[in-house]
Design an enzyme around this catalytic site. Structure first.
Site, PDB file in Angstrom:
ATOM      1  N   THR A   1       3.808  42.567  -3.145  1.00 22.96           N
ATOM      2  CA  THR A   1       4.165  41.863  -1.914  1.00 22.96           C
ATOM      3  C   THR A   1       5.593  41.348  -1.927  1.00 22.96           C
ATOM      4  OG1 THR A   1       3.380  40.092  -0.446  1.00 22.96           O
ATOM      5  CG2 THR A   1       3.455  39.565  -2.764  1.00 22.96           C
TER       6      THR A   1
ATOM      7  N   GLY B   1      -3.166  40.266   2.659  1.00 24.88           N
ATOM      8  CA  GLY B   1      -3.684  39.281   3.613  1.00 24.88           C
ATOM      9  C   GLY B   1      -3.587  37.837   3.178  1.00 24.88           C
ATOM     10  N   GLY B   2      -2.642  37.485   2.286  1.00 21.10           N
ATOM     11  CA  GLY B   2      -2.517  36.085   1.865  1.00 21.10           C
ATOM     12  C   GLY B   2      -3.862  35.599   1.341  1.00 21.10           C
TER      13      GLY B   2
ATOM     14  N   THR C   1       1.222  42.144   2.731  1.00 21.65           N
ATOM     15  CA  THR C   1       1.336  42.642   1.375  1.00 21.65           C
ATOM     16  C   THR C   1       0.844  44.065   1.426  1.00 21.65           C
ATOM     17  OG1 THR C   1       0.883  40.454   0.524  1.00 21.65           O
ATOM     18  CG2 THR C   1       0.317  42.207  -0.932  1.00 21.65           C
TER      19      THR C   1
END
Ligand code: GLU
Length: 573
Positions: A406, A470-471, A388
């Protein structure tokens, strides 16, 4: 100059000496507007708009549109995001949720075949993973309500970069290489990013004329150009040709949402973060509430970091059990955010021994809610991407934007919309593939996110902004950076550059290369903390720090993701 500002300046000098002669500067201090992004052309786009008299919202959209050109595997108009805005004149924080939405055809069983979960990677690289993109609608709402410029003005720098081209760097080329198989499946994607089936090499000048064309169409026709007409038809065809089921009505019905920010306090700071459908703001606030009960400053670093990991583990247990799209799930947010509930959760932490797996707690008694609570039992981790972009901008009038957006995995679904040069997201794979969990796929629902663009204030004045890609590691990166800065007393550059430890209630904590062999790791292992066997870079954060003397520091990554780019309107040097 204050002591803090001096620390930041010193760090910035050290960093620039330590780095090779890079065009990008990861830390800059000065006055006027400021910007930190992971891409130099994007930061420059924001500066251009600020210098033309645009405000922070205008500049943030300009930077985001340029990131869509230079970082197309992380973000773009084929995806969605969350924007937190501070309006200085009104002293008000608002948020714009422009998360992708499940098409009307989606059912809870959409990712099941014969009762079994489908292969994750196959779903990602297909039309089935594509949610209705929210980015253009989000940009429109931001500009229309809080900006001062038009699409035509703010898209100009991005159009310039897309049509003249930019130099592909190592990071970009590596990302293509890692996605060769996915990209090769889609002709428009292969044509743009592969050469004879192989990743375009670093050093190549990449022009994306189709994306320039798409941006020009938006500049001329506005938001409707994306959600109706030829561009919308091309998007629908691209999704449905590859196994999805999206309609023109899904696109034309898409709405962004203005939502109340999550407000919490931490050691004298007022924090404002993103509410559901992102779990980011709630999880960060909850973990900080747990940490607030400890005198971390007086402890050895390893002891404080142990508590940081344990607090994160507990917050993730609750996040996984309770949080999802608030229009579909009654999430006990007030309970999760209450200081009393945090105190109850804190009792579960052993200060000298790591726990293995935390169970979700019971926030309902802390809700002040008389309705009969539904108590979800699901407590599982789902696979999530780590890819993202986050950017942050302020202007000379004191407005601030903290913006994470993202297309989900690196390269999203891998599907470039033919003729328009942008990749489509795979955000639907942020749903749990099977229930019973609050985050199951449903028509019109937004998958739970972890994005956590955050603004912090002290005594009513802006103190810092922070966010990261980074999720699910976004939550821990934002949390750890705040912990490093506020509790460990690091400067913001040091807080950002410190090794990242991401504990998300898994069997082990995710860490970065080099960390498991460090003295810091040894010290933490004494309490039983354990590390992932496959360390990987975590996040690519960007921050602003507002100093009491009126200067601002823009702070980006000194190493990760090819080094970030920090700029201010008037440099202090
Ligand atoms: N899809 C993720 C989320 O919404 C972000 C993707 C990423 O950062 O990798 O939390």
């Amino acid at each position: 100059m204050t002591a803090t500002a001096r620390t930041v300046l010193v760090s910035s000098i050290i960093l620039s000496l330590a780095l090779p002669a890079a065009a990008k500067t990861p830390v800059t201090t000065g006055t006027g507007g400021a910007v930190a992004t992971i891409s130099e052309p994007a930061s420059r786009a924001a500066m251009t708009i600020l210098n033309q008299g645009g405000n922070a919202v205008d500049a943030a959209v300009a930077a985001a549109a340029t990131l869509g050109v230079t970082d197309p595997f992380s973000c773009g108009i084929g995806g969605g995001g969350f924007m937190v805005i501070y309006l200085a004149k009104d002293k008000r924080v608002i948020t714009i949720d422009h998360r992708e939405t499940a098409p009307a055809s989606v059912t809870p069983g959409v990712f099941l075949q014969n009762g079994k979960e489908m292969d994750f990677d196959q779903v990602v690289a297909s039309g089935r993973s594509v949610g209705v993109p929210g980015t253009v609608r989000g940009w429109h709402e931001a500009l229309d309500r809080y900006g001062s410029m038009s699409f035509r003005q703010v898209l100009a720098p991005a159009i310039d970069v897309a049509s003249k081209g930019f130099k592909v760097n190592d990071n970009f080329s590596r990302l293509v290489r890692e996605n060769e198989t996915k990209f090769a499946q889609f002709p428009a994607t292969a044509a743009l990013y592969l050469k004879n089936g192989k990743a375009i090499a670093a050093g190549t000048t990449l022009r994306n004329r189709d994306l320039a064309k798409a941006y020009r169409a938006l500049a001329a026709g506005g938001v409707k150009v994306f959600y109706t007409g030829p561009m919308a038809r091309a998007l629908v065809d691209a999704v449905n040709r590859n196994g999805g089921a999206i309609t023109l009505a899904d696109l034309s019905n898409y709405e962004a949402r203005l939502r109340q920010p999550v407000h919490s306090t931490y050691r004298g700071y007022d924090l404002y973060g993103m509410p559901l459908p992102s779990s980011g703001g709630i999880a960060v606030a909850q973990a900080l509430n747990i940490l607030e009960g400890y005198d971390l400053k007086s402890m050895p670093r390893a002891r404080a970091e142990h508590l940081y990991l344990e607090a994160s583990r507990l917050a993730f247990a609750d996040r996984n059990a309770y949080l999802a799209d608030p229009e579909y799930v009654e999430a006990p947010v007030a309970g999760l955010l209450s200081k009393e509930y945090a105190a109850r959760r804190r009792e579960l932490i052993n200060p000298s021994q790591a726990s293995t797996h935390a169970l979700a707690g019971d926030p309902y008694p802390f809700q002040n809610d008389v309705s009969v609570p539904l108590r979800p039992s699901a407590n599982k981790l789902i696979a999530e991407g780590a890819h993202t972009t986050h950017l942050t901008v302020s202007d000379q009038d004191g407005n601030i934007v903290s913006y994470t957006y993202t297309i989900e995995s690196w390269g999203g679904s891998g599907i470039v919309v033919p003729g328009y040069g942008f990749l489509l997201n795979n955000e639907m794979t942020d749903f749990d593939f099977s229930g019973p969990a609050p985050n199951v796929p449903e028509a019109g629902k937004r998958p739970r996110s972890s994005m956590a663009p955050t603004l912090a204030f002290k005594n009513g004045k802006p103190a810092f902004s922070i966010g990261s890609p980074g999720g699910a590691t976004i939550i821990t990166t934002v949390l750890q950076t705040i912990f490093n800065y506020v509790d460990l007393g690091m400067s913001m550059p040091d807080a950002l550059n410190a090794p990242r430890l991401s504990e998300r209630n898994g069997m082990v904590t995710d860490v970065e290369p080099g960390f498991p062999d460090s003295a810091q790791a040894r010290a933490l292992e004494k309490t039983g903390q354990r590390w992932s066997k496959t360390p990987e870079e975590i996040g690519a954060a960007n921050a602003l720090v507002f100093h009491p003397d009126g200067t601002v520091s823009a702070v980006s990554e000194a190493r990760r993701h090819g080094i970030g780019s920090a700029m201010v309107q008037k440099s202090a040097h």
